[in-house]
Design an enzyme around this catalytic site. Structure first.
Site, PDB file in Angstrom:
ATOM      1  N   HIS A  10       0.816  -1.220   0.000  1.00 22.15           N
ATOM      2  CA  HIS A  10       0.000   0.000   0.000  1.00 22.15           C
ATOM      3  C   HIS A  10       0.859   1.284   0.000  1.00 22.15           C
ATOM      4  CE1 HIS A  10      -3.091  -2.999   0.740  1.00 22.15           C
ATOM      5  NE2 HIS A  10      -2.270  -3.483   1.663  1.00 22.15           N
ATOM      6  N   GLU A  24      -2.395   0.335   7.927  1.00 25.58           N
ATOM      7  CA  GLU A  24      -1.480  -0.701   7.444  1.00 25.58           C
ATOM      8  C   GLU A  24      -0.266  -0.100   6.743  1.00 25.58           C
ATOM      9  OE1 GLU A  24      -3.264  -3.393   4.657  1.00 25.58           O
ATOM     10  OE2 GLU A  24      -1.491  -4.670   4.524  1.00 25.58           O
ATOM     11  N   HIS A  77       2.569  -7.139   4.841  1.00 28.15           N
ATOM     12  CA  HIS A  77       1.190  -6.662   5.016  1.00 28.15           C
ATOM     13  C   HIS A  77       0.700  -6.901   6.441  1.00 28.15           C
ATOM     14  CE1 HIS A  77       0.088  -5.836   0.748  1.00 28.15           C
ATOM     15  NE2 HIS A  77       1.180  -6.565   0.559  1.00 28.15           N
ATOM     16  N   GLU A 139       1.389 -11.663   6.391  1.00 27.81           N
ATOM     17  CA  GLU A 139       0.277 -10.908   6.989  1.00 27.81           C
ATOM     18  C   GLU A 139       0.435 -11.020   8.502  1.00 27.81           C
ATOM     19  OE1 GLU A 139      -2.162  -9.135   5.599  1.00 27.81           O
ATOM     20  OE2 GLU A 139      -2.490  -9.873   3.547  1.00 27.81           O
TER      21      GLU A 139
HETATM   22 ZN   LIG Z   1      -2.247  -5.299   2.678  1.00 28.08          ZN
END
Ligand SMILES: [Zn+2]
Length: 225
Positions: A10, A24, A77, A139
């Protein structure tokens, strides 16, 4: 020298997952920079797909890694969507070698965290599909889960996530440490009666000093340093 592309997800107008006062895009940039800093101790080249809060397309992230000739692509992430814990992804078409690398990275990070292990998974994510080198996506915890978010606000947990990634990458690529002394850099130190009289690269020069002082000194120490 091996090359690692770290990909903080992102950025810019795309905040990624948002929740509990966290974004995030900020967390993953902090984590990515932490990994880069820790990898500085190893014989490896490291690049980030972004080093500031800016938008980078998924295609561009993979293209950067492909053009550079990276040996490993690690996309960072933070999860969302109502779960808790840690999981990793590789592409469904990846083979046994990458499954092994995923396992290595996954376990190194899990070892640092006290959270639910959601498993080593596969997904058809663009960055995994388009990167031509081994690519892994992590993640780390859920931004929208109260307990996970509390952990993500804790500096020592972020450091643990960083350390886990660093350790996983080091093991997956078997990276040697920098500044390891080679045989040629070893020195032989001669200490006579508790006082160092010299340090020599050549063993025979150290031996010559030992001979010189032999019989005149109470004690002679020869150390390899
Ligand atoms: Zn992400």
């Amino acid at each position: 020298m091996k090359k690692v592309m770290i990909d903080p997800g992102h950025g810019g107008s795309d905040p990624g997952a948002v929740g509990n006062g966290l974004r995030e895009k900020d967390l993953v940039l902090t984590i990515a920079k932490g990994i880069e800093a820790e990898l500085a101790a190893y014989q490896v080249e490291v690049k980030l797909t972004r080093t500031t809060d800016r938008i980078v397309s998924l295609t561009d992230r993979s293209r950067q890694a492909n053009n550079w000739g990276a040996d490993l692509f690690v996309s960072i992430h933070i999860n969302a969507g109502g779960g808790t814990g840690f999981e990793t992804f590789i592409h469904p078409t990846d083979g046994a070698r990458l499954k092994d690398m995923q396992k290595t990275v996954h376990q190194a990070i899990m070892k640092q965290l006290n959270v639910r292990d959601r498993g080593q998974k596969t997904a058809n994510f663009a960055v995994l599909r388009q990167s031509s080198m081994p690519a892994i996506l992590t993640e780390s915890l859920f931004i929208d889960h109260p307990a996970d978010a509390l952990q993500l606000k804790n500096k020592s947990i972020i450091e643990a996530i960083v350390a886990g990634h660093r350790e996983g990458i080091v093991r997956a690529l078997q990276l040697p440490l920098k500044h390891r002394l080679s045989v040629h850099e070893q020195l032989y130190r001669v200490i006579v009666d508790g006082k160092q009289i010299g340090a020599y690269k050549e063993p025979k020069n150290a031996a010559k000093q030992v001979e010189t002082y032999f019989g005149r000194a109470k004690s002679i120490q020869l150390e390899r340093i």
